[in-house]
Design an enzyme around this catalytic site. Structure first.
Site, PDB file in Angstrom:
ATOM      1  N   LYS A 235       0.823  -1.203   0.000  1.00  0.00           N
ATOM      2  CA  LYS A 235       0.000   0.000   0.000  1.00  0.00           C
ATOM      3  C   LYS A 235       0.858   1.255   0.000  1.00  0.00           C
ATOM      4  O   LYS A 235       0.453   2.293  -0.509  1.00  0.00           O
ATOM      5  CB  LYS A 235      -0.916   0.011   1.227  1.00  0.00           C
ATOM      6  CG  LYS A 235      -1.994  -1.053   1.218  1.00  0.00           C
ATOM      7  CD  LYS A 235      -2.868  -0.942   2.451  1.00  0.00           C
ATOM      8  CE  LYS A 235      -3.970  -1.994   2.455  1.00  0.00           C
ATOM      9  NZ  LYS A 235      -4.823  -1.901   3.658  1.00  0.00           N
ATOM     10  N   ARG A 236       2.046   1.179   0.581  1.00  0.00           N
ATOM     11  CA  ARG A 236       2.910   2.349   0.674  1.00  0.00           C
ATOM     12  C   ARG A 236       3.629   2.646  -0.634  1.00  0.00           C
ATOM     13  O   ARG A 236       4.075   3.766  -0.856  1.00  0.00           O
ATOM     14  CB  ARG A 236       3.930   2.154   1.795  1.00  0.00           C
ATOM     15  CG  ARG A 236       3.338   2.088   3.177  1.00  0.00           C
ATOM     16  CD  ARG A 236       4.411   1.956   4.239  1.00  0.00           C
ATOM     17  NE  ARG A 236       5.171   0.729   4.079  1.00  0.00           N
ATOM     18  CZ  ARG A 236       4.814  -0.440   4.578  1.00  0.00           C
ATOM     19  NH1 ARG A 236       3.678  -0.548   5.258  1.00  0.00           N
ATOM     20  NH2 ARG A 236       5.550  -1.515   4.400  1.00  0.00           N
TER      21      ARG A 236
END
Length: 469
Positions: A235-236
């Site tokens: 997600k990052r």
């Protein structure tokens, strides 16, 4: 035995595409077996959970075809906290768990290494419950734990290599491993289908099932989804939110089809297939063992194929959120009263063959609904060269004289204007396209001019000519 599978996301962020794949695999397997799909929201991380994330999970599942009311649940893990604590107490009372007050620093000091696992210091010291005392599972000293996996066969783990792991924290709250097992037991889950990243925890969970006196489920660990560098999707770092793809204009059918190809393929030399074929042919034991590459370029190509396959009326309907700015879609650059549904319907078949995602409809048609085009300055600089002013003058004169304002007449007229200057049609129409649409690429020019109309076309070409003075 009725097959019961579960999908158990945490409401701590946007809905991950890897989670969507797991949900679809569970969904299809349950349907094939005449079983039940259970949705469980694992909401015990109170600091990170938000109600809107839960709603996001439900709406994302709706979008990919797992609609509310067609599954059991949603259940919430937090509602089962009493069962979690009761299971921890049973394990302690039966001697399968013991209390420990060691800190990480204590273990490091005894073992001399920060990488060494827990050394079993409190195994037989008789420490009782108390503030700060964690509860650890007493892993068997000998033997092996065999995980029966529909995809990976029978991975075998030596028990002596599994440390006595924590099942309840110092404040008495059970950790995820135990809560997950208890929830699956309570809900009668028979098959656990999930990503391979959970495989290292599986022997611990299986030992908990056995210690609690219940037969473990059948496991199936599907390959992890990775990016182009073969790193697990993050997600990052990566674009992983299903909602982002939905709001960009990916079709649910294309996304479903593509996600199911991550680690599996239908029969024959084909990838784009009807959903009914996937539901019929998918087999867990045919899933690959290697990591599955999430290729956004390939997904775009898939989506473009799905868009082109839509009946025109359905394509027009599918574009409406981007044309009107409804829901989570940003409003278009024109005002609602400027939008002309008939004009859009006239160019829709042309646009349908040129876009890969529905959000691309806006820059393709905005020139139809704005008082003046949004000029791409780089396109202007590239196109408006010496001679462009005179060419635009000739185009205006030729277009003014046209008796019939239609695609063929417009094309032949501009072609003749270019021929007088020794230019091919491509070079001739480039300045006209930028003057009228603001861009160098887009819908076919002459069809666009026909829909835009004589007056607006001539007004825009004259405005561009004045800018070249």
């Amino acid at each position: 035995m009725t097959v019961r599978v579960r999908f158990a996301p945490s409401p701590t962020g946007m809905f991950h595409v890897g989670g969507a794949r797991s949900a679809l695999q569970n969904w299809i397997y349950a349907k094939q077996q005449g079983g039940v799909f259970v949705l469980r929201i694992e909401d015990t991380d109170a600091a990170r959970n938000k109600p809107e994330w839960t709603e996001g999970i439900l709406s994302a599942l709706d979008w990919i075809g797992i609609s509310r009311g067609s599954y059991e649940g949603p259940y919430f893990q937090s509602a089962n906290a009493g069962e979690h604590r009761a299971a921890a107490a049973r394990l302690y009372e039966s001697g399968r768990a013991y209390y420990c007050d060691c800190t990480r620093e204590d273990v490091q000091a005894r073992t001399g290494s920060q990488y060494q696992g827990y050394d079993g210091y409190h195994r037989d010291r008789g420490l009782g419950p108390g503030p700060g005392n964690a509860l650890r599972f007493r892993t068997p000293d000998e033997g092996t734990t065999v995980v029966v996996d529909l995809i990976r066969g029978e991975p075998t783990f030596e028990n002596k290599l599994i440390e006595d792991f924590v099942i309840a924290r110092g404040d008495g709250s059970p950790v995820f491993l135990l809560a997950n097992v208890v929830d699956d037991m309570t809900m009668g889950i028979t098959h656990v289908i999930r990503a391979e990243e959970h495989l290292p925890n599986t022997p611990k969970q299986q030992l908990l099932w056995e210690a609690l006196g219940v037969k473990p489920p059948i496991w199936a660990h599907v390959p992890v989804v990775v990016n182009e560098k073969r790193q697990k999707l993050s997600k990052r770092r990566d674009k992983v939110a299903l909602e982002a793809y939905r709001d960009e204009g990916y079709l649910a059918g294309a996304m479903r089809n593509y996600l199911m190809l991550l680690g599996w393929a239908p029969s024959g030399d084909r990838e784009i297939v009807p959903w009914s074929v996937i539901e019929d042919e998918f087999r867990l034991d045919e899933v690959n063992l290697s990591s599955a590459f999430f290729d956004e370029k390939k997904l775009r190509a898939f989506n473009g194929e799905y868009i082109r396959a839509l009946p025109v009326a359905e394509f027009i309907d599918a574009c409406q959120p981007w044309l009107t700015g409804t829901g989570t879609i940003a409003p278009p650059p024109w005002q609602p009263e400027e939008f002309d549904a008939d004009a859009f319907a006239a160019v829709a078949p042309l646009a349908q063959t040129r876009i890969a995602v529905l959000s691309e409809i806006v820059p393709n048609v905005d020139f139809l609904f704005l008082a003046s085009p949004l000029i791409d300055e780089a396109a202007w600089t590239k196109t408006m060269k010496d001679g462009s002013a005179e060419l635009l003058d000739d185009a205006v004169a030729a277009f003014e004289a046209l008796e019939s304002w239609d695609t063929e007449s417009l094309k032949s007229t501009l072609e003749a204007v270019g021929a007088e200057r020794g230019l091919k049609l491509g070079k001739t129409q480039a300045p006209v396209r930028v003057a009228v649409t603001g861009r160098t690429v887009g819908l076919p020019l002459f069809e666009s001019l026909e829909v835009l109309g004589r007056e607006r076309t001539l007004t825009r070409i004259r405005a561009a000519r004045l800018r070249l003075v």
